[in-house]
Design a protein around this motif. Structure first.
Motif, PDB file in Angstrom:
ATOM      1  N   ALA A 133       0.755  -1.147   0.200  1.00 51.79           N
ATOM      2  CA  ALA A 133       0.114   0.187  -0.013  1.00 51.79           C
ATOM      3  C   ALA A 133       0.863   1.356  -0.104  1.00 51.79           C
ATOM      4  CB  ALA A 133      -0.855   0.127   1.197  1.00 51.79           C
ATOM      5  N   THR A 134       1.968   1.252   0.797  1.00 47.52           N
ATOM      6  CA  THR A 134       2.702   2.475   0.876  1.00 47.52           C
ATOM      7  C   THR A 134       3.542   2.564  -0.476  1.00 47.52           C
ATOM      8  OG1 THR A 134       4.294   1.424   2.198  1.00 47.52           O
ATOM      9  CG2 THR A 134       2.707   2.723   3.145  1.00 47.52           C
ATOM     10  N   GLU A 135       4.225   1.462  -1.090  1.00 47.29           N
ATOM     11  CA  GLU A 135       5.060   1.379  -2.410  1.00 47.29           C
ATOM     12  C   GLU A 135       3.951   2.136  -3.517  1.00 47.29           C
ATOM     13  OE1 GLU A 135       7.891  -2.141  -2.342  1.00 47.29           O
ATOM     14  OE2 GLU A 135       5.835  -2.696  -2.884  1.00 47.29           O
ATOM     15  N   ALA A 136       2.733   1.878  -3.281  1.00 48.86           N
ATOM     16  CA  ALA A 136       1.573   2.212  -4.430  1.00 48.86           C
ATOM     17  C   ALA A 136       1.502   3.886  -4.066  1.00 48.86           C
ATOM     18  CB  ALA A 136       0.564   1.671  -4.330  1.00 48.86           C
ATOM     19  N   ARG A 137       1.659   4.104  -2.955  1.00 45.89           N
ATOM     20  CA  ARG A 137       1.331   5.722  -2.547  1.00 45.89           C
ATOM     21  C   ARG A 137       2.556   6.691  -2.396  1.00 45.89           C
ATOM     22  NH1 ARG A 137      -2.469   2.488  -0.626  1.00 45.89           N
ATOM     23  NH2 ARG A 137      -4.785   3.013  -0.983  1.00 45.89           N
ATOM     24  N   VAL A 138       3.630   6.183  -2.807  1.00 47.07           N
ATOM     25  CA  VAL A 138       4.825   7.174  -2.659  1.00 47.07           C
ATOM     26  C   VAL A 138       4.384   8.295  -3.436  1.00 47.07           C
ATOM     27  CG1 VAL A 138       7.232   7.437  -3.489  1.00 47.07           C
ATOM     28  CG2 VAL A 138       6.539   5.071  -2.350  1.00 47.07           C
TER      29      VAL A 138
END
Length: 166
Positions: free
Chosen positions: A112-117
């Protein structure tokens, strides 16, 4: 406008994934032991929508009184958190909240955080927006919330989240 920071760290040997990097992340051994959050604490992290009014968004008010549309569903919730502790920001010595995630949630949070960088996210407790920041890098194991209004706020939030005194 009040500026707040939300620092998120991976606490793996690989280094820092941060929303706003002000200091190096604490080493895993430096993270204080924590307490499990109360199920009713309603901790969430959601992406900030580009504009209000979408069918999959909730609007909350930030600390400055501005409407903040947040995308649903949250990508971090209370059930993802194994423990909460009061820590210290190595940069300025102020108290922070340190959240460690469950082993089961870590891979999903990493994705989820990789997709929201590069995207804005809001960290909320109940209907209170604590911080809004831009994710600069992915994280999975833990995060540190900084930019709080001093030790009193860090301690109040810890008690609200855990039901215990720090």
């Amino acid at each position: 406008m009040r500026s707040s920071l939300l620092i998120m760290t991976m606490l793996l040997g690989s280094g820092l994934g941060a929303c706003t990097q002000t200091s190096p992340p604490p080493a895993a051994a430096d993270v204080p032991a924590g307490v499990s959050p109360l199920a009713q604490a309603r901790i969430q992290m959601r992406e900030v929508a580009a504009e209000a009014g979408g069918s999959n968004s909730t609007t909350l008010t930030d600390r400055d009184g501005n409407a903040l549309p947040l995308l649903e569903p949250a990508f971090i919730t209370t059930s993802d958190i194994a423990s909460v502790a009061v820590g210290t920001d190595g940069h300025n010595g102020q108290d922070t909240l340190v959240l460690r995630f469950t082993d089961a949630a870590a891979p999903r949070i990493l994705a989820a955080t990789e997709a929201r960088v590069g995207k804005r996210v809001a960290f909320t407790i109940g209907d209170q927006v604590l911080n809004v920041a831009v994710i600069a890098g992915p994280f999975a194991q833990s995060m540190q919330v900084t930019g709080l209004d001093g030790s009193d706020e860090a301690h109040r939030l810890f008690t609200e989240i855990t039901g215990k005194a720090p």
